[in-house]
Write an enzyme that holds these catalytic residues in place. Structure first.
Site, PDB file in Angstrom:
ATOM      1  CG  ASN A   1      -6.576  -1.278   1.515  1.00  0.00           C
ATOM      2  OD1 ASN A   1      -5.899  -0.931   0.543  1.00  0.00           O
ATOM      3  ND2 ASN A   1      -6.035  -1.639   2.661  1.00  0.00           N
ATOM      4  CB  CYS A  27      -0.946  -0.005   1.188  1.00  0.00           C
ATOM      5  SG  CYS A  27      -1.913  -1.514   1.258  1.00  0.00           S
ATOM      6  CG  HIS A  60      -3.340   3.124   2.097  1.00  0.00           C
ATOM      7  ND1 HIS A  60      -3.921   2.700   0.917  1.00  0.00           N
ATOM      8  CD2 HIS A  60      -3.330   2.033   2.914  1.00  0.00           C
ATOM      9  CE1 HIS A  60      -4.236   1.428   1.014  1.00  0.00           C
ATOM     10  NE2 HIS A  60      -3.888   1.002   2.218  1.00  0.00           N
TER      11      HIS A  60
HETATM   12  N1  COA Z   1     -18.180  -9.227   9.855  1.00  0.00           N
HETATM   13  C1  COA Z   1     -18.621  -9.532  11.085  1.00  0.00           C
HETATM   14  N2  COA Z   1     -17.818  -9.847  12.099  1.00  0.00           N
HETATM   15  C2  COA Z   1     -16.507  -9.834  11.872  1.00  0.00           C
HETATM   16  C3  COA Z   1     -15.964  -9.528  10.607  1.00  0.00           C
HETATM   17  C4  COA Z   1     -16.859  -9.215   9.593  1.00  0.00           C
HETATM   18  N3  COA Z   1     -16.450  -8.905   8.358  1.00  0.00           N
HETATM   19  N4  COA Z   1     -14.616  -9.601  10.691  1.00  0.00           N
HETATM   20  C5  COA Z   1     -14.319  -9.929  11.948  1.00  0.00           C
HETATM   21  N5  COA Z   1     -15.455 -10.089  12.672  1.00  0.00           N
HETATM   22  C6  COA Z   1     -15.605 -10.435  14.071  1.00  0.00           C
HETATM   23  C7  COA Z   1     -14.414 -11.202  14.605  1.00  0.00           C
HETATM   24  O1  COA Z   1     -14.550 -12.586  14.323  1.00  0.00           O
HETATM   25  C8  COA Z   1     -14.528 -10.911  16.078  1.00  0.00           C
HETATM   26  O2  COA Z   1     -15.503 -11.758  16.641  1.00  0.00           O
HETATM   27  P1  COA Z   1     -15.298 -12.427  18.102  1.00  0.00           P
HETATM   28  O3  COA Z   1     -15.213 -11.235  19.028  1.00  0.00           O
HETATM   29  O4  COA Z   1     -16.497 -13.249  18.257  1.00  0.00           O
HETATM   30  O5  COA Z   1     -14.000 -13.171  18.015  1.00  0.00           O
HETATM   31  C9  COA Z   1     -15.094  -9.500  16.136  1.00  0.00           C
HETATM   32  O6  COA Z   1     -15.660  -9.251  14.843  1.00  0.00           O
HETATM   33  C10 COA Z   1     -14.037  -8.447  16.420  1.00  0.00           C
HETATM   34  O7  COA Z   1     -12.945  -8.708  15.578  1.00  0.00           O
HETATM   35  P2  COA Z   1     -11.665  -7.810  15.589  1.00  0.00           P
HETATM   36  O8  COA Z   1     -10.691  -8.352  14.612  1.00  0.00           O
HETATM   37  O9  COA Z   1     -11.230  -7.606  16.997  1.00  0.00           O
HETATM   38  O10 COA Z   1     -12.288  -6.456  15.040  1.00  0.00           O
HETATM   39  P3  COA Z   1     -11.640  -5.052  14.977  1.00  0.00           P
HETATM   40  O11 COA Z   1     -12.436  -4.090  15.772  1.00  0.00           O
HETATM   41  O12 COA Z   1     -10.158  -5.099  15.243  1.00  0.00           O
HETATM   42  O13 COA Z   1     -11.839  -4.665  13.446  1.00  0.00           O
HETATM   43  C11 COA Z   1     -10.585  -4.597  11.402  1.00  0.00           C
HETATM   44  C12 COA Z   1     -11.258  -5.482  12.440  1.00  0.00           C
HETATM   45  C13 COA Z   1      -9.935  -5.497  10.381  1.00  0.00           C
HETATM   46  C14 COA Z   1     -11.647  -3.740  10.735  1.00  0.00           C
HETATM   47  C15 COA Z   1      -9.535  -3.684  12.118  1.00  0.00           C
HETATM   48  O14 COA Z   1      -8.688  -4.469  12.916  1.00  0.00           O
HETATM   49  C16 COA Z   1      -8.706  -2.901  11.138  1.00  0.00           C
HETATM   50  O15 COA Z   1      -9.181  -1.990  10.510  1.00  0.00           O
HETATM   51  N6  COA Z   1      -7.422  -3.229  10.984  1.00  0.00           N
HETATM   52  C17 COA Z   1      -6.564  -2.600   9.992  1.00  0.00           C
HETATM   53  C18 COA Z   1      -6.799  -3.278   8.661  1.00  0.00           C
HETATM   54  C19 COA Z   1      -6.141  -2.573   7.511  1.00  0.00           C
HETATM   55  O16 COA Z   1      -6.320  -1.393   7.348  1.00  0.00           O
HETATM   56  N7  COA Z   1      -5.383  -3.327   6.713  1.00  0.00           N
HETATM   57  C20 COA Z   1      -4.733  -2.863   5.562  1.00  0.00           C
HETATM   58  C21 COA Z   1      -3.640  -1.917   5.909  1.00  0.00           C
HETATM   59  S1  COA Z   1      -2.770  -1.420   4.486  1.00  0.00           S
END
Ligand code: COA
Length: 320
Positions: free
Chosen positions: A279, A112, A249
């Site tokens: 993204n 990215c 980004h």
């Molecule tokens: N729909 C519904 N539930 C989902 C899900 C989805 N698409 N994806 C994950 N979950 C669930 C998980 O299984 C978890 O459930 P549990 O509590 O029963 O285990 C719960 O939601 C919370 O998951 P978590 O991973 O802790 O969520 P989060 O608040 O950290 O959000 C992201 C997840 C990916 C949105 C967040 O971590 C994020 O934005 N990270 C950066 C990602 C990014 O930008 N990547 C590219 C960078 S270049």
């Protein structure tokens, strides 16, 4: 040292709009979850377009906007983690599609941050007098790397391309650049390629999909973006309060909001189109630039920030 300016920008979209609602019929997710956690509503995904096709289309528009012929380009750099082939490079195939006969063409891989890294190579190549007109493209078909059963990743990404032409000028518009990497912590965001298999080594099974530790990547992003902004302003006469547009980004709305809050910057200065695109990795900054430029005025100071797999990050300070 030669000056450098942006003389044209273009973008192109993949053919199919995949909504959160449709995604909810593929994996166990919901529009509500995706919207509140990421800000993403839709993403364009390829229904047949290749990375080369998306890149060539964005490039053709950038050339048109710069009012230059493809044959005048000295260099083509494509930033991508989703090339159509290992060889020839996407850049060489774009060169052929455009008829950019005198270009040196090559790909770079910085996830990215790829557009920022490619821009730095382009700008430095112009500054040292080696070339005059350079096309930098960020292009991705990430949808082919996604495990569509993995709700942790499949809701986040989209396909597309953006292109920028940098040209030599007497009136320099690129005020500063900053890049850095941290290979030690690259395991939080990975995409495997061909595993080692030859007459000496048996094939080991690898997951062929994008894999991500979302929380780790979120922590990395919210920590590194303020550093990118501070570093690119260092040793310049430009202050944080002078910046009219922040083009980050487009990974996640919560990352944009967290950075704005941490740095006490008005949220409205952060351009956002991730709700429409998701993204798109290396493509996200040039696509955002293409859409944001309608709001730029001459003399505006603009900061671009990329961050992502590698780990990689970087920023550019421009004057419009
Ligand atoms: N729909 C519904 N539930 C989902 C899900 C989805 N698409 N994806 C994950 N979950 C669930 C998980 O299984 C978890 O459930 P549990 O509590 O029963 O285990 C719960 O939601 C919370 O998951 P978590 O991973 O802790 O969520 P989060 O608040 O950290 O959000 C992201 C997840 C990916 C949105 C967040 O971590 C994020 O934005 N990270 C950066 C990602 C990014 O930008 N990547 C590219 C960078 S270049």
């Amino acid at each position: 040292m030669k000056g450098v300016k942006i003389s044209g920008i273009g973008s192109s979209k993949a053919g199919y709009v995949l909504t959160n609602e449709e995604l909810s019929t593929i994996v166990d997710t919901s529009d509500e979850w995706i919207t509140t956690r990421t800000g993403i509503k839709n993403r364009y995904i390829s229904n047949g377009q290749t990375t080369t096709e998306l890149a060539s289309k964005a490039a053709a528009l950038a050339l048109k906007n710069a009012n230059i012929e493809a044959s005048a380009l000295d260099m083509i750099i494509v930033a991508t983690i989703t090339p159509d082939l290992f060889m020839p490079s996407t850049a060489c195939m774009v060169q052929s599609a455009l008829g950019a006969i005198k270009s040196t063409a090559f790909d770079i891989s910085a996830a990215c941050s790829g557009f920022i890294y490619g821009s730095k190579i382009a700008i430095n190549s112009i500054r040292c007098g080696d070339v005059k007109k350079v096309l930098v493209i960020g292009a991705e078909v990430l949808s082919k790397t996604i495990n569509w059963q993995d709700r942790n990743t499949c809701v986040l990404f989209g396909d597309g391309a953006g292109a920028v032409i940098y040209e030599a000028t007497d009136n320099n518009k690129i005020l500063n650049m900053y890049t850095q990497s941290d290979g030690k912590n690259g395991c939080s965001l990975t995409l495997n390629s061909t595993p080692l298999k030859n007459c000496l080594i048996e094939e080991k099974l690898v997951t062929p999909y994008m894999q991500m530790d979302g929380r780790e990547v979120y922590k990395f992003a919210t920590n590194i973006v303020p550093i990118c902004i501070e570093k690119v302003l260092q040793n310049t006469e430009v202050k944080l309060s002078d910046i009219k547009h922040f083009i980050l980004h487009q990974a996640n709305e919560r990352i944009l909001d967290a950075v704005a809050k941490k740095m006490k910057i008005d949220k409205s200065l952060f351009f956002k189109n991730l709700d429409k695109y998701g993204n798109t990795s290396a493509a996200s900054i040039p696509i955002a630039l293409y859409e944001a430029k309608a709001n730029f005025n001459t003399g505006d100071k603009i900061v671009l920030v990329g961050f992502g797999g590698g780990l990689t990050w970087g920023s550019l300070l421009l004057e419009w």
